[in-house]
Design a protein around this motif. Structure first.
Motif, PDB file in Angstrom:
ATOM      1  N   GLY A  32       0.827  -1.365   0.035  1.00 36.27           N
ATOM      2  CA  GLY A  32      -0.061   0.058  -0.009  1.00 36.27           C
ATOM      3  C   GLY A  32       0.941   1.296  -0.065  1.00 36.27           C
ATOM      4  O   GLY A  32       1.056   1.987   0.916  1.00 36.27           O
ATOM      5  N   LYS A  35      -0.230   7.703  -1.881  1.00 34.45           N
ATOM      6  CA  LYS A  35      -0.285   8.404  -3.226  1.00 34.45           C
ATOM      7  C   LYS A  35       0.905   9.229  -3.620  1.00 34.45           C
ATOM      8  O   LYS A  35       1.309   9.360  -4.777  1.00 34.45           O
ATOM      9  CB  LYS A  35      -1.688   9.198  -3.140  1.00 34.45           C
ATOM     10  N   LYS A  68      -5.109  -0.879  -5.288  1.00 31.62           N
ATOM     11  CA  LYS A  68      -6.444  -0.610  -5.015  1.00 31.62           C
ATOM     12  C   LYS A  68      -6.835   0.729  -4.596  1.00 31.62           C
ATOM     13  O   LYS A  68      -8.202   1.187  -4.757  1.00 31.62           O
ATOM     14  CB  LYS A  68      -6.874  -1.624  -3.739  1.00 31.62           C
ATOM     15  N   ALA A  69      -5.915   1.618  -4.158  1.00 35.96           N
ATOM     16  CA  ALA A  69      -6.296   2.692  -3.832  1.00 35.96           C
ATOM     17  C   ALA A  69      -5.771   4.045  -5.103  1.00 35.96           C
ATOM     18  O   ALA A  69      -6.191   5.300  -4.707  1.00 35.96           O
ATOM     19  CB  ALA A  69      -5.233   3.340  -2.604  1.00 35.96           C
ATOM     20  N   SER A  71      -6.762   5.621  -8.664  1.00 35.43           N
ATOM     21  CA  SER A  71      -7.840   6.002  -9.356  1.00 35.43           C
ATOM     22  C   SER A  71      -7.367   5.862 -10.968  1.00 35.43           C
ATOM     23  O   SER A  71      -6.249   5.059 -11.255  1.00 35.43           O
ATOM     24  CB  SER A  71      -8.067   7.454  -9.398  1.00 35.43           C
TER      25      SER A  71
END
Length: 534
Positions: A32, A35, A68-69, A71
């Motif tokens: 994870g 961003k 998954k996070a 866009s």
């Protein structure tokens, strides 16, 4: 030189820039990442792809935990920086079809695509258009030789305004398959779904186009009907893998006719596992292989997880016999509990004269002692079988195991791996917790063959004696005798080191009766074992 770089923490740019001296590298994206780290990576990639004489990124591996996070715009911006990919792998990723189209269109030199458990999303009204764009991008990959598409079923958190592509009964998948079938260099195709025997939207004509142009085709969890099978004609197909496709006897009979008529002359691997076939369909396939004039080309036959009985075992025994010229090297009849001892004895007896089979899987076939005795008798003549799986056959008792053990001690066998679990053959004395130890016959054979081939499992005998021997010694005396006889260094100078090792073995096992059979073991080994001072 190629190096794999996995980015899963905050040191994105430093890792990326550390490979300036490499010719090429593979990029793995997992974990994870925040961003801002993804943005940092994208900026570094944009600078990198606009420079000359820098290492190329030849492979991209993306896991769900990374994507998954992100866009759709984040992924597109990232994918635009990867024009030199040879290999693409996306695992458990949910993403838009648009992002995948950008990636495929950008990487024009792709040779291998693996989309595993992927969910591709699009707007309901745009299904036809995005499918056409994806097919166009794939059709431009003239160097593509391997295509793997496994459709996931995880729709958690998906906006109701979008739908997964290739879901339901539409013909989107049919269009895609026909598009990739036109690629001249395509050799291997895998098409599958999560779950079992889901509705297939792969039409027979697309299936026919696929098998005509490729060397290996795998269909998993998609229904294949007799209409599909009747389309089988190929001068290139070498491996056909139909797993849990609801083939049943009707489809198996259609497949047997294709084989018997020589419509698949270069087929050498056939997997038809989990297809609810009975003896009717399986025997028809086996007899077709036997009657086919090019049957020597078939090396692999997998019939596991069906509803097969002893009649199939009898047919297979004829196929394995030397008179039919069978060329099988791998046979899997596992998870057919109806095979039983009658079918097992038939297959086992055929091994005596067979000179090609290297691996036989009879996992969970309802076998008993008679099959073990037949195998033991055949191993005295067989010189090719290397791996044998008899695991999870609850009717194999002490007599059957003893027959195998005595055979393997007596004969100059070629078997390298025997897998067997025999809950009946355990120590009669429970341990301190009241539990009975498991059988160690599998350990026995692996130990023997590894040492006979001179490949130590540990760096030294001392390390080895502290490991599995210490744990299994009280149950596995035969292995210790074989170890002592097969490792002459244990009896060579310096004597002190040798004696220490043997005394250690003696203490582990304590003075007990000799193993089940001493035939074929070294007399000096037995003497030293029973008298550590010898």
């Amino acid at each position: 030189m190629s190096t794999t770089l996995t980015l899963s923490d905050s040191s994105v740019l430093s890792q990326f820039l550390s490979l300036r001296d490499e010719n090429s590298f593979e990029l793995g994206l997992e974990g994870g990442c925040p961003k801002e780290n993804v943005n940092e990576l994208t900026r570094a990639l944009m600078i990198h792809c606009n420079q000359d004489n820098v290492p190329k990124i030849t492979a991209l591996f993306v896991h769900k935990s990374f994507s998954k996070a992100l866009s759709e715009d984040d992924l597109i911006q990232l994918f635009n920086c990867l024009p030199d990919l040879d290999e693409l792998s996306l695992s458990s990723v949910t993403m838009s079809v648009k992002a995948l189209v950008v990636l495929v269109a950008q990487a024009k030199h792709l040779k291998k695509i693996r989309l595993d458990r992927i969910v591709l999303l699009c707007q309901r009204a745009e299904t036809t258009g995005v499918t056409a764009r994806l097919c166009k991008a794939l059709s431009a990959l003239t160097g593509l030789h391997s295509f793997h598409l496994s459709l996931g079923s995880d729709s958690t958190g998906i906006d109701r305004r979008v739908i997964p592509l290739f879901a339901g009964e539409n013909t989107d998948l049919d269009v895609l398959v026909r598009a990739i079938s036109s690629l001249e260099n395509l050799r291997s195709v895998y098409l599958g779904r999560d779950g079992r025997n889901q509705q297939s939207n792969l039409l027979p004509r697309a299936f026919a186009a696929l098998v005509q142009t490729t060397e290996s085709v795998t269909i998993r969890n998609m229904a294949i009907s007799p209409a599909h099978v009747r389309q089988l004609r190929s001068q290139s197909l070498q491996s056909l893998n139909l797993i849990q496709t609801d083939l049943r006897d009707d489809g198996a009979l259609a497949l047997s006719r294709c084989i018997a008529e020589g419509l698949l002359p270069f087929l050498n691997k056939l997997y038809v596992a989990g297809n609810a076939m009975t003896d009717e369909g399986a025997v028809a396939i086996v007899k077709a292989i036997q009657s086919n004039p090019v049957r020597r080309k078939l090396e692999v036959l997998d019939l596991h997880d069906n509803f097969l009985m002893s009649t199939t075992g009898a047919a297979v025994s004829v196929l394995l016999g030397s008179n039919c010229g069978c060329g099988l090297t791998f046979l899997d009849l596992s998870c057919n509990p109806g095979l039983g001892d009658h079918g097992g004895v038939a297959v086992a007896s055929a091994l005596a004269d067979n000179c090609t089979l290297e691996q036989l899987c009879l996992f969970g076939c309802g076998l008993g002692n008679q099959t073990c005795k037949a195998i033991a008798a055949s191993l005295s003549r067989n010189r090719t079988l290397k791996r044998l799986n008899l695991y999870d056959n609850q009717y194999i008792g002490e007599q059957g195991v003893l027959a195998l053990v005595e055979c393997l001690q007596d004969q100059a066998f070629y078997l390298e791996r025997l897998e067997i679990k025999t809950s009946q053959l355990v120590s009669r004395t429970a341990d301190s917790e009241g539990k009975h130890p498991k059988s160690t016959l599998d350990f026995f054979l692996r130990l023997n063959r590894e040492f006979k081939r001179g490949e130590a499992l540990f760096k030294s005998e001392a390390d080895y004696l502290k490991g599995p021997v210490a744990k299994a010694s009280e149950l596995d005396l035969s292995s210790l005798f074989y170890l002592l006889s097969a490792r002459p260094t244990l009896f060579s100078p310096p004597a002190s080191r040798t004696r220490q090792a043997i005394v250690h073995l003696h203490k582990l096992c304590h003075p007990v009766a000799l193993p089940l059979s001493q035939k074929g073991t070294s007399s000096v080994a037995a003497k030293v074992f029973c008298n550590p001072q010898a």
